[in-house]
Write an enzyme that holds these catalytic residues in place. Structure first.
Site, PDB file in Angstrom:
ATOM      1  N   GLU A 145      60.361  -1.712  50.625  1.00  0.00           N
ATOM      2  CA  GLU A 145      61.253  -0.586  50.337  1.00  0.00           C
ATOM      3  C   GLU A 145      61.118  -0.197  48.866  1.00  0.00           C
ATOM      4  O   GLU A 145      62.085  -0.247  48.083  1.00  0.00           O
ATOM      5  CB  GLU A 145      62.693  -0.936  50.696  1.00  0.00           C
ATOM      6  CG  GLU A 145      62.851  -1.161  52.186  1.00  0.00           C
ATOM      7  CD  GLU A 145      64.296  -1.395  52.638  1.00  0.00           C
ATOM      8  OE1 GLU A 145      65.128  -1.731  51.794  1.00  0.00           O
ATOM      9  OE2 GLU A 145      64.569  -1.229  53.839  1.00  0.00           O
ATOM     10  N   GLU A 302      61.743  -2.477  60.236  1.00  0.00           N
ATOM     11  CA  GLU A 302      62.959  -3.305  60.152  1.00  0.00           C
ATOM     12  C   GLU A 302      64.123  -2.591  60.824  1.00  0.00           C
ATOM     13  O   GLU A 302      64.318  -1.385  60.610  1.00  0.00           O
ATOM     14  CB  GLU A 302      63.398  -3.488  58.690  1.00  0.00           C
ATOM     15  CG  GLU A 302      62.633  -4.448  57.855  1.00  0.00           C
ATOM     16  CD  GLU A 302      63.243  -4.532  56.455  1.00  0.00           C
ATOM     17  OE1 GLU A 302      64.462  -4.313  56.300  1.00  0.00           O
ATOM     18  OE2 GLU A 302      62.482  -4.788  55.517  1.00  0.00           O
ATOM     19  N   HIS A 353      73.502 -12.078  57.396  1.00  0.00           N
ATOM     20  CA  HIS A 353      72.808 -10.988  58.085  1.00  0.00           C
ATOM     21  C   HIS A 353      72.258 -11.535  59.392  1.00  0.00           C
ATOM     22  O   HIS A 353      71.726 -12.644  59.432  1.00  0.00           O
ATOM     23  CB  HIS A 353      71.669 -10.496  57.182  1.00  0.00           C
ATOM     24  CG  HIS A 353      71.070  -9.187  57.585  1.00  0.00           C
ATOM     25  ND1 HIS A 353      70.323  -9.033  58.726  1.00  0.00           N
ATOM     26  CD2 HIS A 353      71.106  -7.983  56.983  1.00  0.00           C
ATOM     27  CE1 HIS A 353      69.913  -7.767  58.799  1.00  0.00           C
ATOM     28  NE2 HIS A 353      70.387  -7.108  57.767  1.00  0.00           N
TER      29      HIS A 353
HETATM   30  C1  GAL Z   1      66.364  -3.990  53.955  1.00  0.00           C
HETATM   31  C2  GAL Z   1      65.404  -4.877  53.190  1.00  0.00           C
HETATM   32  C3  GAL Z   1      65.368  -6.284  53.767  1.00  0.00           C
HETATM   33  C4  GAL Z   1      66.747  -6.794  53.999  1.00  0.00           C
HETATM   34  C5  GAL Z   1      67.483  -5.806  54.881  1.00  0.00           C
HETATM   35  C6  GAL Z   1      68.883  -6.241  55.222  1.00  0.00           C
HETATM   36  O1  GAL Z   1      66.727  -2.869  53.227  1.00  0.00           O
HETATM   37  O2  GAL Z   1      64.110  -4.361  53.225  1.00  0.00           O
HETATM   38  O3  GAL Z   1      64.650  -7.130  52.889  1.00  0.00           O
HETATM   39  O4  GAL Z   1      67.411  -6.929  52.778  1.00  0.00           O
HETATM   40  O5  GAL Z   1      67.572  -4.581  54.225  1.00  0.00           O
HETATM   41  O6  GAL Z   1      69.520  -5.293  56.042  1.00  0.00           O
END
Ligand code: GAL
Length: 670
Positions: A145, A302, A353
């Site tokens: 990101e 993701e 998470h």
């Molecule tokens: C994304 C990031 C991941 C993780 C994820 C959690 O923005 O790329 O590494 O932090 O969020 O939701």
């Protein structure tokens, strides 16, 4: 590359060897075929400057390979280790108040720092030489990101880089003074050394200066990506290189310009937990990812199996929701569904998470849903490579996003992304797919669409206006939102009365912008309701626009609120207010109707998402996602792939359930 990718971020450096073996077993159990490996592993593989240790990485890649899991190998440049901050204090990120921020998080570096780029290049080079030809490595994942936390650095290195960027853009100081309108407020520059990054100032900062800084900053983080990408291409030829975007949720990277810089567009998406209709935001992000990919398949890199840990209230996904989310992305062109992260962390920032393997392991609901998703993706693997084409397009670009929301405008309540998402949602609710495409578009591309949407397109370039004009004259339908067509790339008003660049095409003049007080509402004589915004508009002469509806009250009472202008063979419509959701829905429904756009299939709309993917050989698939609490019916025919049943005319989908139908007429996939 697997047909439909399924897997997640794999961060094995959190665990010991026994867990790695267990991970492979579980990946096989769930049908995981791709992991993004080592995204934050810099301190694991280079524990001290120039001291590399690849023993753990070697072992993990070998285990994955033996286990039949492909690797999307990451460069770890998103998180320089503490030794980097100690060694290169000048490469730390500096915020807009001039504070140098320390390590202990991630992305704590200045994107313009030559030291950062060099060290990121060194570790990318070592990885590429070591694993570039490894049979398990099928793709490269640069950083993470990019720019997420640190796009806007204010250190002296960034300031110098900004001046060089400005020299290239404006030539000399005269050019810069002209572009920035520095005659106002006595801002004329007489030497380059005076030019600064816009930071904290006593009053408002020059908007053209800010806009240039945002462009520069996006270019700088892109340059970080390019440096690494070129190294990877050199030592690992033929393997796609990508970096994960945040299309639809991140404002500061100009992904429209980045689409051609990656070999495969990949995107991260997280639901806004507080929004009960968050699946429409998902659709927006997916449709924008596809637009950035110029219609080609892309990959969801993701999303989450359930709750995230970074929103104020992190609600869990309900049973079946993760499957619906995954298939919604795939329906809209993703060739797979991947997650952050494979195994739930037991320490660190993200331990709360969700993950594919929760702390509770195989007995958990989430794990069972992960296994089910793996099975579903195997059953529908034949859709990989097919594409989605909407009959409706919405233009989107980041310069407008930055410019419209920069402050010093008639109202803070008119926001670029909020408008775009509201319009997109109104299309979604009609069961229609809307391509979200970069505004830098040709008339040729536009001519594929029956309807083009342009919500609050404040900054209008000659290229976009030319393309829109040719599109409408050629028979296209265009719907334009308020506060559009007003400024050029330097945030300078287009000459003549508003709406400058779009006046001819719309056949009207905006005499005044009349924003509403906070919370105030207005009504049209047609019954539609709006808020936030009104304009005093008049049609231009006898060939100008005709009035469809007038403001019944509010600051522009009696004046035109909705206008239409026939131009050539087409139609350009203008909305001079910001409609409430139900009124916007009615407006869009009317525009779709007039343009001859129907829903993807009878039964689609109102919480029933139906999207078609089509292959070059003529096969097509309908994805049906029931977001409602009731059983629904959709008219279609073919073979439902998950249940392997033949559908003749009517498909029933239970509350919250999904179906994928290879449509009849499609050649059999065999
Ligand atoms: C994304 C990031 C991941 C993780 C994820 C959690 O923005 O790329 O590494 O932090 O969020 O939701």
């Amino acid at each position: 590359m697997p047909r439909l990718a399924f897997g997640g971020d794999y961060n094995p450096d959190q665990w010991d060897r026994d867990v790695w073996r267990e991970d492979i077993r579980l990946m096989q159990r769930a049908g995981v075929n791709l992991v993004s490996l080592g995204i934050f592993s810099w301190s694991w593989i280079e524990p001290d400057q120039d001291r590399f240790d690849f023993s753990g990485m070697d072992e993990v890649i070998a285990l994955l390979h033996e286990g039949g899991v492909s690797v999307d190998l990451a460069t770890p440049s998103a998180s320089p280790p503490p030794w980097f901050s100690e060694e290169y204090p000048d490469a730390q990120f500096v915020d807009h108040l001039g504070r140098s921020l320390g390590h202990g998080s991630r992305q704590g570096f200045c994107p313009s720092s030559p030291d950062y780029r060099r060290r990121a290049g060194v570790v990318a080079d070592r990885l590429a030489r070591r694993y570039g030809e490894h049979p398990a490595v099928v793709m490269w994942h640069v950083g993470n990101e990019i720019g997420g936390y640190n796009t806007h650095c204010h250190c002296p290195t960034s300031a110098e880089a900004f001046r060089s960027w400005l020299r290239a853009r404006h030539g000399d100081l005269d050019g810069l003074n002209r572009a920035w309108g520095t005659a106002f407020w006595s801002q004329r520059y007489s030497a380059w050394s005076q030019v600064r990054i816009p930071g904290a100032t006593p009053g408002r900062t020059n908007p053209a200066q800010q806009l240039d800084y945002y462009r520069f900053a996006s270019d700088e983080v892109l340059a970080c990506y390019r440096t690494e990408r070129d190294i990877l291409h050199l030592h690992s030829p033929g393997r796609p290189v990508t970096t994960n975007f945040m299309a639809g949720s991140f404002k500061w990277a100009d992904y429209c310009a980045w689409g051609t810089e990656v070999d495969l567009v990949t995107n991260d998406h997280y639901l806004v937990a507080s929004d009960p209709e968050a699946h429409t935001g998902l659709a927006f992000s997916a449709d924008l990812s596809r637009g950035i990919a110029a219609g080609r398949p892309w990959l969801l890199m993701e999303h989450s199996t359930s709750a995230v840990q970074w929103q104020p209230r992190n609600t869990a996904k309900r049973p079946g929701e993760m499957l619906r989310n995954s298939l919604a992305h795939i329906a809209r062109g993703s060739d797979g569904a991947c997650f952050f992260q494979w195994r739930q962390s037991d320490s660190g920032v993200e331990k709360w998470h969700s993950a594919m393997v929760p702390q509770g392991g195989e007995s958990t609901r989430i794990w069972q849903e992960v296994v089910r998703l793996g099975a579903v993706l195997r059953r529908i693997g034949e859709v990989a490579g097919s594409t989605v084409t909407g009959e409706v397009a919405m233009l989107w670009d980041y310069e407008n996003y930055w410019a419209l929301e920069m402050g010093g405008r008639p109202s803070v309540d008119l926001e670029y992304a909020t408008e775009a998402e509201a319009w997109h949602r109104a299309v979604w609710q009609q069961g229609v797919v809307c391509d979200v495409i970069p505004s830098d578009v040709s008339a040729d591309v536009l001519s594929r669409y029956r309807l083009v949407l342009l919500p609050s397109h404040y900054l209008a370039t000659p290229g976009t206006v030319r393309a829109l004009t040719a599109y409408v004259h050629g028979g296209g339908h265009l719907l334009v939102g308020p506060f559009s067509g007003l400024v050029d790339r330097d945030d300078r008003l287009h000459p003549g009365p508003h709406p400058g660049a779009l006046r001819d095409l719309l056949g009207l003049t905006v005499d005044e912008f009349l924003p509403l007080r906070e919370g105030a509402a207005l009504t049209l004589d047609s019954g539609l309701t709006g808020r936030i915004w009104a304009e005093a508009v008049h049609p231009d002469g006898t060939d100008g626009a005709v009035v469809d509806a007038r403001f019944a009250d509010g600051p522009a009472a009696g004046g035109p609120a909705l206008l239409r202008h026939s131009a050539g063979a087409g139609l350009a419509r203008y909305a001079a207010t910001r409609f409430d959701d139900s009124s916007l829905r009615a407006l869009i429904a009317g525009a779709l109707d007039e343009a001859g756009v129907g829903s993807t299939a009878p039964g689609a709309g109102d919480g029933v998402e139906v999207v078609r993917r089509t292959a070059e050989d003529g096969r097509s698939w309908l994805f049906v996602l029931n977001h409602t609490d009731d059983t629904v019916e959709v008219a279609c025919g073919g073979v439902e792939l998950l249940s392997n049943t033949t559908i003749t005319g009517r498909l029933t989908v239970g509350a919250g359930d999904v179906a994928v139908v290879r449509e009849s007429g499609s050649p059999d996939a065999g």
